[in-house]
Motif scaffolding. Sequence first.
Motif, mmCIF file in Angstrom:
data_model
loop_
_atom_site.group_PDB
_atom_site.id
_atom_site.type_symbol
_atom_site.label_atom_id
_atom_site.label_comp_id
_atom_site.label_asym_id
_atom_site.label_seq_id
_atom_site.Cartn_x
_atom_site.Cartn_y
_atom_site.Cartn_z
ATOM 1 N N VAL A 45 0.863 -1.181 0.000
ATOM 2 C CA VAL A 45 0.000 0.000 0.000
ATOM 3 C C VAL A 45 0.895 1.225 0.000
ATOM 4 C CG1 VAL A 45 -1.773 1.277 1.261
ATOM 5 C CG2 VAL A 45 -1.766 -1.206 1.328
ATOM 6 N N SER A 46 0.728 2.089 -0.996
ATOM 7 C CA SER A 46 1.537 3.304 -1.025
ATOM 8 C C SER A 46 0.658 4.496 -1.370
ATOM 9 C CB SER A 46 2.678 3.168 -2.043
ATOM 10 O OG SER A 46 2.156 3.042 -3.334
ATOM 11 N N ILE A 47 0.895 5.577 -0.654
ATOM 12 C CA ILE A 47 0.175 6.834 -0.875
ATOM 13 C C ILE A 47 1.228 7.912 -1.078
ATOM 14 C CG2 ILE A 47 -1.403 8.512 0.139
ATOM 15 C CD1 ILE A 47 -2.577 6.232 1.810
ATOM 16 N N HIS A 48 1.108 8.644 -2.180
ATOM 17 C CA HIS A 48 2.062 9.707 -2.475
ATOM 18 C C HIS A 48 1.368 10.844 -3.212
ATOM 19 C CE1 HIS A 48 2.078 6.840 -5.810
ATOM 20 N NE2 HIS A 48 2.287 7.882 -6.597
ATOM 21 N N GLU A 49 2.049 11.999 -3.227
ATOM 22 C CA GLU A 49 1.484 13.164 -3.899
ATOM 23 C C GLU A 49 1.999 13.203 -5.330
ATOM 24 O OE1 GLU A 49 1.199 17.990 -3.292
ATOM 25 O OE2 GLU A 49 1.854 16.709 -1.657
ATOM 26 N N GLY A 50 1.091 13.365 -6.278
ATOM 27 C CA GLY A 50 1.441 13.394 -7.687
ATOM 28 C C GLY A 50 2.037 14.726 -8.103
ATOM 29 N N GLU A 51 2.405 14.818 -9.374
ATOM 30 C CA GLU A 51 3.012 16.024 -9.904
ATOM 31 C C GLU A 51 2.039 17.198 -9.893
ATOM 32 O OE1 GLU A 51 4.306 14.955 -13.773
ATOM 33 O OE2 GLU A 51 5.852 13.586 -13.053
ATOM 34 N N ASP A 52 0.746 16.915 -10.082
ATOM 35 C CA ASP A 52 -0.248 17.970 -10.125
ATOM 36 C C ASP A 52 -0.771 18.343 -8.742
ATOM 37 O OD1 ASP A 52 -1.493 15.581 -9.757
ATOM 38 O OD2 ASP A 52 -3.038 15.873 -11.276
ATOM 39 N N GLY A 53 -0.207 17.783 -7.679
ATOM 40 C CA GLY A 53 -0.591 18.130 -6.323
ATOM 41 C C GLY A 53 -1.685 17.268 -5.738
ATOM 42 N N GLN A 54 -2.234 16.345 -6.522
ATOM 43 C CA GLN A 54 -3.275 15.464 -6.015
ATOM 44 C C GLN A 54 -2.653 14.243 -5.355
ATOM 45 O OE1 GLN A 54 -5.930 14.487 -9.189
ATOM 46 N NE2 GLN A 54 -6.958 16.477 -9.150
ATOM 47 N N ILE A 55 -3.351 13.711 -4.376
ATOM 48 C CA ILE A 55 -2.865 12.527 -3.672
ATOM 49 C C ILE A 55 -3.237 11.294 -4.479
ATOM 50 C CG2 ILE A 55 -3.100 11.153 -1.584
ATOM 51 C CD1 ILE A 55 -3.569 13.731 -0.056
ATOM 52 N N GLU A 56 -2.248 10.448 -4.725
ATOM 53 C CA GLU A 56 -2.457 9.215 -5.487
ATOM 54 C C GLU A 56 -2.181 8.031 -4.571
ATOM 55 O OE1 GLU A 56 0.176 9.515 -8.793
ATOM 56 O OE2 GLU A 56 -0.944 11.160 -9.707
ATOM 57 N N ALA A 57 -2.948 6.976 -4.725
ATOM 58 C CA ALA A 57 -2.790 5.782 -3.894
ATOM 59 C C ALA A 57 -2.698 4.550 -4.777
ATOM 60 C CB ALA A 57 -3.956 5.652 -2.931
ATOM 61 N N GLU A 58 -1.870 3.601 -4.350
ATOM 62 C CA GLU A 58 -1.734 2.325 -5.043
ATOM 63 C C GLU A 58 -1.931 1.208 -4.027
ATOM 64 O OE1 GLU A 58 1.872 1.806 -7.186
ATOM 65 O OE2 GLU A 58 1.614 3.620 -8.363
ATOM 66 N N VAL A 59 -2.685 0.203 -4.425
ATOM 67 C CA VAL A 59 -2.895 -0.981 -3.593
ATOM 68 C C VAL A 59 -2.481 -2.186 -4.421
ATOM 69 C CG1 VAL A 59 -4.578 -2.373 -2.341
ATOM 70 C CG2 VAL A 59 -4.773 0.112 -2.329
ATOM 71 N N LEU A 60 -1.470 -2.905 -3.946
ATOM 72 C CA LEU A 60 -0.920 -4.080 -4.622
ATOM 73 C C LEU A 60 -0.526 -3.770 -6.067
ATOM 74 C CD1 LEU A 60 -3.332 -6.827 -3.276
ATOM 75 C CD2 LEU A 60 -1.031 -6.315 -2.497
#
Length: 114
Positions: A45-60
């Motif tokens: 599980v990873s949560i990071h801020e994208g280039e455009d300032g929005q929060i992006e999340a990945e699961v598996l």
Amino acid sequence: MGKFIGKCLIVVLVLFIGVFIGMEKAHQGMQNMKGYEEPSLPSPVSIHEGEDGQIEAEVLGSEIQHADQLSKKKEDLEKIGTFNIFSSMGKALASFVREATDALIQFFLKLFSS
């Protein structure tokens, strides 16, 4: 009944979050056991801020889609207008029942009006 369903939903949500916490702890344990961080073993599980300032999340490894993307997909599906056999059967049955009822009412009206 409503309280029971509410409690069940809360328990399911807590257990679902617990699964993700357990996966993250297992990932950390694997890294501690190896003694170094391996790039081929990504975090579940990873949560990071994208280039455009929005929060992006990945699961598996798969990215969680934004609500605007989901609404776009919904519009695309509505445009396609897929054929549902059960829906068409239900519509045909409803029209048959309506016509049969109308005919029956007309018959009784003619029978009793004479």
